[in-house]
Scaffold this active site. Structure first.
Site, PDB file in Angstrom:
ATOM      1  N   PRO A  66       0.906  -1.249  -0.288  1.00  0.00           N
ATOM      2  CA  PRO A  66      -0.004   0.066   0.048  1.00  0.00           C
ATOM      3  C   PRO A  66       0.743   1.323   0.046  1.00  0.00           C
ATOM      4  O   PRO A  66       1.749   1.373   0.673  1.00  0.00           O
ATOM      5  CB  PRO A  66      -0.659  -0.238   1.300  1.00  0.00           C
ATOM      6  CG  PRO A  66      -0.143  -1.154   2.096  1.00  0.00           C
ATOM      7  CD  PRO A  66       0.700  -2.086   1.105  1.00  0.00           C
ATOM      8  N   ASN A  67       0.251   2.330  -0.647  1.00  0.00           N
ATOM      9  CA  ASN A  67       0.797   3.474  -0.885  1.00  0.00           C
ATOM     10  C   ASN A  67       2.063   3.791  -1.514  1.00  0.00           C
ATOM     11  O   ASN A  67       2.658   4.872  -2.074  1.00  0.00           O
ATOM     12  CB  ASN A  67       1.062   4.384   0.677  1.00  0.00           C
ATOM     13  CG  ASN A  67      -0.299   4.143   1.026  1.00  0.00           C
ATOM     14  OD1 ASN A  67      -1.210   4.756   0.726  1.00  0.00           O
ATOM     15  ND2 ASN A  67      -0.194   3.689   2.581  1.00  0.00           N
TER      16      ASN A  67
ATOM     17  N   TYR B  31      11.118   8.861   1.394  1.00  0.00           N
ATOM     18  CA  TYR B  31      11.086   7.696   0.532  1.00  0.00           C
ATOM     19  C   TYR B  31      11.666   8.028  -0.953  1.00  0.00           C
ATOM     20  O   TYR B  31      11.820   7.259  -1.548  1.00  0.00           O
ATOM     21  CB  TYR B  31       9.617   7.329   0.320  1.00  0.00           C
ATOM     22  CG  TYR B  31       8.842   6.683   1.152  1.00  0.00           C
ATOM     23  CD1 TYR B  31       9.355   5.511   2.068  1.00  0.00           C
ATOM     24  CD2 TYR B  31       8.017   7.321   1.994  1.00  0.00           C
ATOM     25  CE1 TYR B  31       8.867   5.136   3.199  1.00  0.00           C
ATOM     26  CE2 TYR B  31       7.267   6.712   3.137  1.00  0.00           C
ATOM     27  CZ  TYR B  31       7.630   5.682   3.721  1.00  0.00           C
ATOM     28  OH  TYR B  31       7.031   5.201   4.925  1.00  0.00           O
TER      29      TYR B  31
ATOM     30  N   ASN C 194       8.212  -5.434  -0.851  1.00  0.00           N
ATOM     31  CA  ASN C 194       8.217  -4.179   0.184  1.00  0.00           C
ATOM     32  C   ASN C 194       6.657  -4.297   0.401  1.00  0.00           C
ATOM     33  O   ASN C 194       5.767  -3.711  -0.350  1.00  0.00           O
ATOM     34  CB  ASN C 194       8.453  -3.005  -0.374  1.00  0.00           C
ATOM     35  CG  ASN C 194       8.658  -1.941   0.467  1.00  0.00           C
ATOM     36  OD1 ASN C 194       7.797  -1.932   1.449  1.00  0.00           O
ATOM     37  ND2 ASN C 194       9.234  -0.660   0.078  1.00  0.00           N
TER      38      ASN C 194
ATOM     39  N   ASP D 103       1.552 -15.822   6.193  1.00  0.00           N
ATOM     40  CA  ASP D 103       1.183 -17.299   6.043  1.00  0.00           C
ATOM     41  C   ASP D 103       1.392 -17.586   4.389  1.00  0.00           C
ATOM     42  O   ASP D 103       1.559 -18.463   4.061  1.00  0.00           O
ATOM     43  CB  ASP D 103      -0.206 -17.369   6.536  1.00  0.00           C
ATOM     44  CG  ASP D 103      -0.471 -17.341   7.880  1.00  0.00           C
ATOM     45  OD1 ASP D 103       0.500 -17.496   8.303  1.00  0.00           O
ATOM     46  OD2 ASP D 103      -1.674 -17.186   8.335  1.00  0.00           O
TER      47      ASP D 103
ATOM     48  N   HIS E  74      12.568  -2.621   2.473  1.00  0.00           N
ATOM     49  CA  HIS E  74      12.057  -1.244   2.751  1.00  0.00           C
ATOM     50  C   HIS E  74      13.011  -0.252   2.258  1.00  0.00           C
ATOM     51  O   HIS E  74      14.334   0.191   2.598  1.00  0.00           O
ATOM     52  CB  HIS E  74      11.959  -1.167   4.376  1.00  0.00           C
ATOM     53  CG  HIS E  74      11.160  -2.390   5.016  1.00  0.00           C
ATOM     54  ND1 HIS E  74       9.698  -2.276   4.738  1.00  0.00           N
ATOM     55  CD2 HIS E  74      11.309  -3.361   5.397  1.00  0.00           C
ATOM     56  CE1 HIS E  74       9.249  -3.327   5.195  1.00  0.00           C
ATOM     57  NE2 HIS E  74      10.181  -4.347   5.715  1.00  0.00           N
TER      58      HIS E  74
HETATM   59  C1  DQA Z   1       8.174   1.064   3.905  1.00  0.00           C
HETATM   60  C2  DQA Z   1       8.234   1.220   5.487  1.00  0.00           C
HETATM   61  C3  DQA Z   1       6.944   0.935   6.256  1.00  0.00           C
HETATM   62  O1  DQA Z   1       6.809   1.308   7.712  1.00  0.00           O
HETATM   63  C4  DQA Z   1       5.865   2.105   5.642  1.00  0.00           C
HETATM   64  O2  DQA Z   1       4.390   1.631   5.852  1.00  0.00           O
HETATM   65  C5  DQA Z   1       5.855   2.120   4.123  1.00  0.00           C
HETATM   66  C6  DQA Z   1       6.875   2.098   3.504  1.00  0.00           C
HETATM   67  C7  DQA Z   1       9.594   1.735   3.561  1.00  0.00           C
HETATM   68  O3  DQA Z   1       9.631   1.221   2.216  1.00  0.00           O
HETATM   69  O4  DQA Z   1      10.437   2.465   4.252  1.00  0.00           O
HETATM   70  O5  DQA Z   1       4.569   2.163   3.482  1.00  0.00           O
HETATM   71  O6  DQA Z   1       7.879  -0.264   3.789  1.00  0.00           O
END
Ligand code: DQA
Length: 147
Positions: free
Chosen positions: A11-12, A24, A74, A87, A100
């Site tokens: 997500p996102n 990011y 990720n 799972d 990440h």
């Molecule tokens: C993430 C770290 C997560 O805590 C966060 O919710 C993300 C991105 C990262 O790539 O640093 O959406 O996975």
């Protein structure tokens, strides 16, 4: 034959490049996917998939059971919440690398725990988009296709 590396983003991460760039970065998900694809030798495919929906990610992990040799994932915020993704990954037999962009261990304590790490063969955090390329390079070495 398992000849596909699955690159899964949760997500996102579709907003990569626009969302909190101070954390990011400015590269987009398209940049990530092309950088990973460029590393692959002939005969290996990249299946890149992003979803904001947990079930869609799980369905894609199930699909990887058929033709996937490795998963780079990720899971975004699902990292810290999803037993269901753990799972699904536990039902996959290939290599799993968790990536990440940010160093989650330097951030809020709720980001310090990862369900996915209980399955991941390797975890990369804090290298920005280079982390994905490092994951692919590692997989190629494991598969013996890096020469
Ligand atoms: C993430 C770290 C997560 O805590 C966060 O919710 C993300 C991105 C990262 O790539 O640093 O959406 O996975």
């Amino acid at each position: 034959m398992s000849e596909t590396i699955y690159l899964l983003n949760g997500p996102n991460l579709n907003l990569l490049g626009q969302r909190q760039p101070e954390i990011y970065g400015y590269d987009t998900l398209d940049d990530v996917e092309s950088a990973c694809r460029a590393l692959l030798p002939d005969g290996l495919e990249l299946m890149a998939f992003q979803s904001n929906h947990e079930g869609a990610l799980i369905d894609t992990i199930h699909a990887a059971r058929q033709d996937g040799c490795a998963i780079v994932i990720n899971p975004g915020a699902f990292t810290h919440t999803s037993v269901a993704i753990l799972d699904a990954l536990n039902a996959f037999e290939g290599i799993v690398i968790e990536v990440h962009l940010s160093n989650v261990h330097k951030r809020e304590t709720f980001r310090h725990h990862s369900y996915v790490s209980l399955r991941a063969d390797g975890v990369i955090a804090g290298l920005g988009i280079e982390g994905y390329a490092a994951a692919i390079r590692h997989i190629l070495r494991q598969l013996g296709t890096d020469d």
